[in-house]
Every structure is written in structure tokens, then in C-alpha cells.
Design a protein around this motif. Structure first.
Motif, PDB file in Angstrom:
ATOM      1  N   PRO A  46      -5.938 -34.411  26.374  1.00  0.00           N
ATOM      2  CA  PRO A  46      -6.665 -33.141  26.429  1.00  0.00           C
ATOM      3  C   PRO A  46      -5.710 -31.961  26.281  1.00  0.00           C
ATOM      4  O   PRO A  46      -4.544 -32.025  26.704  1.00  0.00           O
ATOM      5  CB  PRO A  46      -7.318 -33.168  27.807  1.00  0.00           C
ATOM      6  N   ARG A  47      -6.216 -30.906  25.690  1.00  0.00           N
ATOM      7  CA  ARG A  47      -5.408 -29.701  25.455  1.00  0.00           C
ATOM      8  C   ARG A  47      -6.048 -28.521  26.172  1.00  0.00           C
ATOM      9  O   ARG A  47      -7.266 -28.487  26.380  1.00  0.00           O
ATOM     10  CB  ARG A  47      -5.299 -29.405  23.962  1.00  0.00           C
ATOM     11  N   ALA A  48      -5.215 -27.568  26.548  1.00  0.00           N
ATOM     12  CA  ALA A  48      -5.708 -26.381  27.238  1.00  0.00           C
ATOM     13  C   ALA A  48      -4.733 -25.241  27.014  1.00  0.00           C
ATOM     14  O   ALA A  48      -3.607 -25.433  26.520  1.00  0.00           O
ATOM     15  CB  ALA A  48      -5.868 -26.653  28.726  1.00  0.00           C
ATOM     16  N   ARG A  49      -5.175 -24.045  27.334  1.00  0.00           N
ATOM     17  CA  ARG A  49      -4.306 -22.874  27.197  1.00  0.00           C
ATOM     18  C   ARG A  49      -3.101 -22.950  28.135  1.00  0.00           C
ATOM     19  O   ARG A  49      -2.057 -22.388  27.860  1.00  0.00           O
ATOM     20  CB  ARG A  49      -5.098 -21.595  27.496  1.00  0.00           C
ATOM     21  N   ARG A  50      -3.273 -23.636  29.263  1.00  0.00           N
ATOM     22  CA  ARG A  50      -2.222 -23.746  30.268  1.00  0.00           C
ATOM     23  C   ARG A  50      -2.074 -25.197  30.656  1.00  0.00           C
ATOM     24  O   ARG A  50      -3.063 -25.909  30.824  1.00  0.00           O
ATOM     25  CB  ARG A  50      -2.620 -22.897  31.488  1.00  0.00           C
ATOM     26  N   GLU A  51      -0.851 -25.656  30.819  1.00  0.00           N
ATOM     27  CA  GLU A  51      -0.594 -27.036  31.221  1.00  0.00           C
ATOM     28  C   GLU A  51       0.375 -27.052  32.387  1.00  0.00           C
ATOM     29  O   GLU A  51       1.379 -26.329  32.400  1.00  0.00           O
ATOM     30  CB  GLU A  51      -0.007 -27.834  30.060  1.00  0.00           C
ATOM     31  N   ILE A  52       0.046 -27.863  33.404  1.00  0.00           N
ATOM     32  CA  ILE A  52       0.930 -28.087  34.542  1.00  0.00           C
ATOM     33  C   ILE A  52       1.369 -29.544  34.521  1.00  0.00           C
ATOM     34  O   ILE A  52       0.536 -30.451  34.489  1.00  0.00           O
ATOM     35  CB  ILE A  52       0.225 -27.777  35.881  1.00  0.00           C
ATOM     36  N   ASP A  53       2.672 -29.763  34.511  1.00  0.00           N
ATOM     37  CA  ASP A  53       3.200 -31.118  34.597  1.00  0.00           C
ATOM     38  C   ASP A  53       3.099 -31.574  36.047  1.00  0.00           C
ATOM     39  O   ASP A  53       3.831 -31.094  36.912  1.00  0.00           O
ATOM     40  CB  ASP A  53       4.652 -31.136  34.125  1.00  0.00           C
ATOM     41  N   ALA A  54       2.175 -32.492  36.320  1.00  0.00           N
ATOM     42  CA  ALA A  54       1.930 -32.951  37.689  1.00  0.00           C
ATOM     43  C   ALA A  54       2.590 -34.295  37.964  1.00  0.00           C
ATOM     44  O   ALA A  54       2.223 -34.971  38.941  1.00  0.00           O
ATOM     45  CB  ALA A  54       0.429 -33.040  37.951  1.00  0.00           C
TER      46      ALA A  54
END
Length: 540
Positions: A46-54
């Protein structure tokens, strides 16, 4: 593209089921997609404007504090990091039968005085409301119309209702007064409160007999709310006090949530299994019961709360007048030290267990951090002389830690299947109880990782889906597609309470991100300027 993807998180979804690895997508305040084992499956990420590496972090629903005293803090402190930094995304306020709605002008002044020790007098708060609905609207407006730090649900405070209708007299309500109290409770529930609270060791709520409480609980039940009593004793007679609440709510047909369900003082050491047997029998018979606890042994309240109930009749000024009168003050001392005052749960007071945690008058700050017994010894006087002077000079505003709990009882109760978490956090005072800043990371760090009292999945369920079920929340408390994005990301290897008895306002570690309604209120371990919190109203 969506707003945000939390990539490669270890999802502990709040159900109690085993964790799983996934990408979780958030948009417009909700969880829109959960793609399990995305990396391993080699599928389209999935793609998004913001990504957090969890990677290495647990993603859980936001924690629900089932017993909070942030009634004014939410309006005076936009950051509210004491709770936001713990991963708390919803607090239940209006606790222990005393809060600021519904009121009239007289009652508002009285309740402000009565619980100064919990919330301060509120000089910096604009008390524009009188009804429950107006108070909830004020919370929604928050700061410059933007909202508050975290979400809040409200309980109609039975003691305040009695104060409004009957006053501070220790007597039964007349039929007309009981009708007016029913009307006030119904109005508060109709305006969005989720239930009713009582403080049955606090005046004036403690003056209500069971028949009166039963009638008010019938009103609560008719709105599908719940009753949350601080019952009549956590010391001598604690089991009888619990049984009283179970019987009362069964007769009223009302759901029951037991506030800070502890078994304290020497008379109750090791007796938690007896409480749980009582609850299991009631549950097996069809009762709807839950409870909350904090993961610490000391309690926290105001110094005036330990006085006998007869000393509280008439309100704060009447209490001070009694304390200034030598003969009456001697009666108070006798009840405290010999008889065992009902305000002190029927147990003769032990002054070496009562530590002053905060004062209203800065000139009295030398008492903070010391027990009454220690301060008395330093002054070369009897403990009651010290306590009496402090009560009068601080105008009943002093808060205390009461070191009367038992670790075995704490651990036993937190394992129960209807248990939830509640901080009972009083945020004011020079040395507040560390639970105000540490309850939820303390559960995760101390009782999950270090002691193994609960598994991680069990503990998260206790702090999320169980309280959400009690509050009848259809779209919070779980990591599920379509649910509100009230979320917390924490490191299971490092999460811990920073707060201690020596440094109680230290923030926790290992909680880098907290989202309320899909917006970061904690980001990279720091409080943002986001005010995404709103009131969570019954039936909404």
C-alpha cells in the motif's frame, strides 16, 4: 493516495488474539486497510502520502483510561502530555461522584472547593457551563475551537447531583428530591454522559442510602449506561461493600463497573481471591460487571477525605469550622485514631502511611513528600495536631498518597477477565502519584515484560477492547478496518514508565507515536500541536 501507512508493524489488535505483522493504512481518521505479511507475500505494498517504518514496534489500539481526573486539565493544558505520552487516546472523567456538571452557581462554587485537591480551584478556567451538555460542548470547543488533546467520555457525578438537589445534609432525600435527582441524571445521560459515578466515601454522595442509589441506577439502565461506584469501603468491610454494589445494580438491572477495584489495608492482605469469587459468582448468574485498577500499591486522595462523614456535613466551610473547634476536633481525632472513620474505610488511621503529595498554599510545601507521622515528629507534636493544622491552613486542599495496598492483591485482580486499566491520576500537586504519568507503560513494561503477569496480547486487550466494550463503542478499541484510527506504536523491549515516587512527572519511554483520529498527537516521542480529541457521547 491515502494519508498514512504504518509499515511492517507487529499488530496487537486488542482482541487478545496472537499478534501478526502487517501494513496498516489510515485515511480520514479511520483504518482503511490492513495488509498482513505484506513484505513476505511480495504483493503490491500500500502507498500513502506519509509512511512510518514500524519495524520492531507494536501497533495497538489507543489505550482507554477508565478512571481519570482530567476534568479541568483537559481545558487548561492543551499539551496534556501526562496522558498523551502514555498512549492514552480516551479518558473517562466525572469520576468518584464529584465533578463540575450539572451545577448551578451555588453548587459550582461548592464543588470547586470540595475537589480543589484533585483539580485545583480552577482560577484559570472559564466556567461557562452549568449542564452536562454544556460541559461536553466546552470540551469539544477546547482550545480556540480546535479541540482537546485526547478524547473524553463523562459520567454524571451522583455526589454533585445530590449536592445540587439535597445539599450537604446527611439525610434521606424526600420523594420530590429523588424525582429531581432522577431528572438530573436522565438529563445528563440524554446529553451524552455514558453512565453515573459515585464516591461513597466522599461527602455528600456517601449520604445516599441504597434505595436512593438503586432508583438512580434504574435511570442509568434505561439509557443503557453503567454505574461506576467508588464504593463504601476498600478496607474494613470491603467485601461487603463490593457485594452491596453487586446486589444494588442487579436489582436496578444496571451494568456495574467497579472503580479502582482494590483490596487495601492490613485487614485485606491476600484476600483478592475472595473478591474475584464474589464477582465470578455474580457473572455466572448473568450480571454485567467490569472493573478497573492501577498497577501500584499506594492510593491517592485528599487529606480531608479520610475524616468521618459526620464532619463533612454542611460542606467545606462547615468542615473547617469543626476543625477549628477544639472539642469537635477531638471527636474527629477519636473517630480517626480509635474507632476507624468511614472516610478512612473503617480502619483506624495509621499516620505513617499517609504521605502529603501536594498542597494548595505554597507556604506549606515543606510537608510535601513527608508522612504525617514524620512531619509531626519533626515538630515535636502528635500526628493529629499536624494533620489538623494542615487541613485548616491549606483549606482542605492537601492531597495524599496512602500507602495501604498489597502487591499480591494488585497482581491477582489485574489477571481477571473483566479487568480494565484506569490511572485514577490526580495531575496536580508537587509530588503526585506516579500513576498519573505512568499507568499504561507500567502495565506493559513491568507487568508484561518484566514479571509476565499478563501476556502482551492479554494486557493490550485489558487496556483497549474491554473498556471500549464497557463504553459501548462500536468503532474503537480494536485495530480493524473501518475503526477510528486511535492508535499507539510502542517498542515492547523498552516501553516503561518514567515516573517514580521521587520524580512523578517523568514521561515514559518506548512510545514514539500516538494517533488520535488518525492525527499524530505524539510523533517521534514528542508532543505535537494537534488537538484531535473530542467528547465521546453515549449513543453517538
Amino acid at each position: 493516495m491515502d494519508d498514512l501507512v504504518l509499515r511492517d508493524a507487529e499488530v496487537v489488535d486488542g482482541s487478545g488474539d496472537p499478534s501478526y505483522r502487517a501494513d496498516v493504512v489510515v485515511a480520514d481518521g479511520r483504518i482503511t486497510s490492513i495488509v498482513k505479511e505484506a513484505a513476505a507475500a511480495g504483493c503490491q505494498r500500500p502507498r500513502a502520502r506519509r509512511e512510518i517504518d514500524a519495524e520492531g514496534l507494536v501497533l495497538a489500539p489507543g489505550f482507554i483510561d477508565m478512571h481519570a481526573h482530567s476534568d479541568l486539565a483537559l481545558l487548561r493544558d492543551p499539551e496534556h502530555t501526562a496522558k498523551a505520552a502514555q498512549g492514552v487516546t480516551l479518558e473517562v472523567i466525572g469520576q468518584d461522584g464529584l465533578s463540575y456538571a450539572p451545577v448551578d452557581d451555588r453548587t459550582l462554587e461548592e464543588v470547586r472547593r470540595a475537589i480543589t485537591g484533585w483539580n485545583g480551584y480552577g482560577e484559570d478556567v472559564d466556567f461557562t457551563w452549568r449542564s452536562v451538555g454544556e460541559y461536553l460542548d466546552r470540551l469539544d470547543h477546547g482550545f480556540d475551537g480546535e479541540g482537546i488533546a485526547v478524547n473524553a467520555a463523562y459520567l454524571v457525578p451522583q455526589g454533585t447531583v445530590r449536592m445540587l438537589v439535597v445539599g450537604w445534609e446527611d439525610r434521606e432525600a424526600t420523594p420530590g428530591e429523588l424525582d429531581r435527582m432522577r431528572e438530573q441524571v436522565a438529563a445528563g445521560l440524554g446529553e451524552g454522559a455514558v453512565g453515573m459515578s459515585s464516591g461513597l466515601t466522599y461527602t455528600p454522595g456517601m449520604y445516599a442510602k441504597d434505595a436512593e442509589l438503586t432508583e438512580l441506577c434504574r435511570v442509568v439502565a434505561s439509557y443503557d449506561g453503567y454505574y461506576c461506584p467508588h464504593h463504601r469501603s476498600y478496607g474494613a468491610g470491603a467485601l461487603q461493600a463490593y457485594e452491596e454494589m453487586v446486589t444494588l445494580t442487579r436489582e436496578a438491572g444496571c451494568a456495574l463497573h467497579l472503580a479502582h477495584a482494590t483490596m487495601n489495608f492490613g485487614v485485606n492482605e491476600g484476600r483478592a481471591p475472595e473478591l474475584l469469587t464474589l464477582l465470578d459468582d455474580a457473572l455466572a448468574a448473568g450480571a454485567d460487571i467490569s472493573l478497573d485498577t492501577y498497577p501500584y500499591t499506594p492510593g491517592c486522595t485528599t487529606l480531608v477525605a479520610v475524616l468521618p462523614s459526620w464532619a463533612g456535613e454542611g460542606g467545606p466551610e462547615a468542615v473547617l469550622a469543626r476543625l477549628r473547634d477544639d472539642d469537635t476536633a477531638e471527636r474527629v481525632r477519636h473517630h480517626l485514631e480509635v474507632v476507624g472513620a468511614d472516610g478512612c474505610h473503617g480502619v483506624p488511621v495509621e499516620w505513617d502511611t499517609i504521605e502529603i503529595s501536594g498542597v494548595t498554599d505554597p507556604a506549606l510545601s515543606s510537608y510535601v513528600g513527608r508522612t504525617i507521622a514524620r512531619s509531626a515528629k519533626a515538630h515535636g507534636e502528635e500526628p493529629w495536631v499536624t494533620a489538623r493544622r494542615l487541613l485548616v491552613e491549606d483549606r482542605l486542599g492537601s492531597t495524599i498518597l496512602q500507602h495501604v495496598g498489597h502487591e499480591e492483591n494488585v497482581r491477582t485482580i489485574m489477571r481477571h477477565r473483566v479487568h480494565t486499566g484506569g490511572s485514577d491520576g490526580i495531575l496536580r500537586g508537587d509530588k503526585p502519584h506516579p500513576r498519573a504519568y505512568g499507568t499504561f507503560p507500567h502495565y506493559l513494561g513491568r507487568y508484561v515484560r518484566e514479571l509476565g503477569v499478563l501476556s502482551l496480547e492479554e494486557c493490550v486487550a485489558h487496556l483497549t477492547s474491554r473498556p471500549a466494550a464497557r463504553l459501548r463503542l462500536a468503532d474503537r478499541g480494536l485495530v480493524r478496518e473501518g475503526y477510528r484510527a486511535d492508535l499507539v506504536l510502542f517498542d515492547p523491549a523498552t516501553v516503561a514508565a518514567g515516573s517514580t515516587y521521587e520524580a512523578p512527572r517523568t514521561l515514559p519511554t518506548g512510545i514514539p507515536h500516538v494517533l488520535v483520529d488518525g492525527r499524530f498527537v505524539i510523533e517521534d516521542g514528542r508532543r505535537t500541536d494537534v488537538l484531535a480529541g473530542r467528547t465521546i457521547r453515549r449513543g453517538a
